[in-house]
Design a protein around this motif. Structure first.
Motif, short mmCIF file in Angstrom:
data_model
loop_
_atom_site.label_atom_id
_atom_site.label_comp_id
_atom_site.label_asym_id
_atom_site.label_seq_id
_atom_site.Cartn_x
_atom_site.Cartn_y
_atom_site.Cartn_z
N UNK A 1 0.82 -1.21 0.00
CA UNK A 1 0.00 0.00 0.00
C UNK A 1 0.86 1.26 0.00
N UNK A 2 0.23 2.37 -0.25
CA UNK A 2 0.87 3.68 -0.11
C UNK A 2 0.99 3.96 1.39
N UNK A 3 2.21 4.19 1.85
CA UNK A 3 2.45 4.42 3.27
C UNK A 3 2.86 5.86 3.52
N UNK A 4 2.28 6.45 4.53
CA UNK A 4 2.64 7.83 4.91
C UNK A 4 4.02 7.84 5.56
N UNK A 5 4.81 8.85 5.26
CA UNK A 5 6.12 9.02 5.85
C UNK A 5 6.02 10.08 6.95
N UNK A 6 6.34 9.69 8.16
CA UNK A 6 6.20 10.59 9.31
C UNK A 6 7.58 10.97 9.82
N UNK A 7 8.07 12.11 9.36
CA UNK A 7 9.41 12.57 9.75
C UNK A 7 9.38 13.40 11.01
N UNK A 8 8.23 13.88 11.40
CA UNK A 8 8.14 14.73 12.58
C UNK A 8 8.23 13.96 13.88
#
Length: 373
Positions: A366-373
């Motif tokens: 799936x498309x995965x969100x990238x959480x850099x914060x």
């Protein structure tokens, strides 16, 4: 080879058994001065005397602000050879068991960790605890969790943590970034990064999950991950990824052979990248905007970096990357300078978060969100 491999396995197992306790192993044993006793000369010990450590050492001979003064290795014969070649005193030579004693050596300012990926985290914690600045090869650690602990340890110890992003100081790379920032390419729309080569010896540590943390992505793939970020000048918001494996014997479970991945950036900018251990002649970056383009091939090799833009060839003079890197890192550590493109632990952590998410996307499909914060 087998004896060294067994040694690395034992070292890895002992390293990962040491728990990270915030605030425990991170306090420097003595107060560090901002500058070296030799003014603005950064005195460096290299940990890991393999092929890349050798490349760095040779490049440092041309440095103006950084000097090789010490070595840390698990191979006594290598230490002897390096002592003779680089005139390194016995008191600045250590092995992997006793290098914590660098805390009592005022002639070493920083340690450059150039060992298998699995050793970066425990070794960095020990170097920080000894009150020395940490320079670590990429990827900075096996995953984001380890990366965060390294950043915290160095912060608590009051030492710098830098990552070996040599391309962040390369002249033609910086010229493309300058042009983008000046608007020469117009509105950025697309980036392509191709990073790969055919890997050889199937028994090497890079194909060992325990030591490498993965496969091509943890070695060559990080160049396209990091390159997408500095070429576009933004952080990715999502990723999709697909893995292909043609040789499950050579590339065992957890060791990726080829991964294709796609990033989505703010404003609809997209990137398409490839990381592989099974195809050669893949070292290319392409950046496209509404008003122009930049193409680099080779884009991340040891040089010279070659390429062109819609305005003509990229022709900045080539200087050995590691020479420039170490001189600039000396300025960052000793003079409080900053890099045009960050090379600190937070930068390394971002790449680890993204790589973790790429592996997640491979598994989920799936498309995965990238959480850099």
């Amino acid at each position: 080879m087998s004896s060294r491999r067994n040694f690395l396995h034992k070292l890895t197992l002992s390293a990962v058994s040491i728990p990270f306790i915030p605030g425990f192993e991170t306090k420097p044993m003595y107060k560090m001065s901002k500058k070296s006793d030799q003014g603005t000369m950064l005195r460096v010990a290299i940990m890991g005397l393999g092929s890349y450590g050798t490349r760095v050492a040779e490049a440092m001979e041309a440095c103006k602000k950084a000097k090789l003064v010490g070595v840390i290795s698990g191979t006594p014969s290598k230490i002897t050879d390096w002592q003779a070649k680089y005139d390194i005193p016995e008191k600045n030579c250590y092995n992997y068991e006793n290098f914590d004693a660098i805390r009592d050596n005022p002639d070493i300012d920083a340690v450059y960790i150039i060992t298998p990926n699995a050793l970066h985290h425990p070794q960095a914690l020990r170097v920080a605890a000894a009150g020395k600045h940490v320079i670590c090869e990429k990827p900075m650690a096996l995953n984001a969790k380890e990366g965060r602990e390294m950043v915290e340890a160095c912060k608590n110890a009051g030492v710098k943590l830098l990552v070996g992003y040599r391309m962040h100081f390369e002249a033609n790379t910086l010229e493309v970034i300058r042009m983008r920032e000046a608007g020469a390419f117009g509105e950025i729309k697309f980036f392509q990064g191709l990073s790969g080569f055919r890997i050889g010896d199937p028994t090497q540590w890079r194909l060992d999950k325990a030591l490498a943390g993965g496969g091509a992505m943890m070695d060559i793939g990080i160049y396209s991950v990091n390159g997408a970020r500095y070429m576009i000048g933004a952080e990715p918001e999502w990723v999709t990824a697909q893995e292909t494996k043609t040789d499950p014997v050579k590339f065992k479970e957890g060791v990726d052979e080829t991964i294709m991945f796609q990033f989505g950036f703010p404003g609809g900018v997209v990137a398409s990248c490839l990381s592989t251990y099974s195809m050669s002649n893949l070292d290319r970056f392409f950046l496209n905007g509404t008003e122009g383009f930049a193409e680099m091939q080779p884009s991340t090799g040891y040089g010279p970096i070659k390429g062109k833009t819609h305005k003509g060839p990229l022709d900045k003079p080539h200087i050995t990357h590691q020479t420039v890197q170490m001189d600039r890192m000396a300025e960052i550590i000793l003079e409080g300078d900053t890099a045009k493109v960050a090379v600190d632990g937070e930068e390394g952590l971002k790449d680890l978060i993204i790589i973790d998410t790429i592996y997640k996307a491979v598994k989920s499909g799936r498309k995965e969100k990238i959480k850099l914060g």
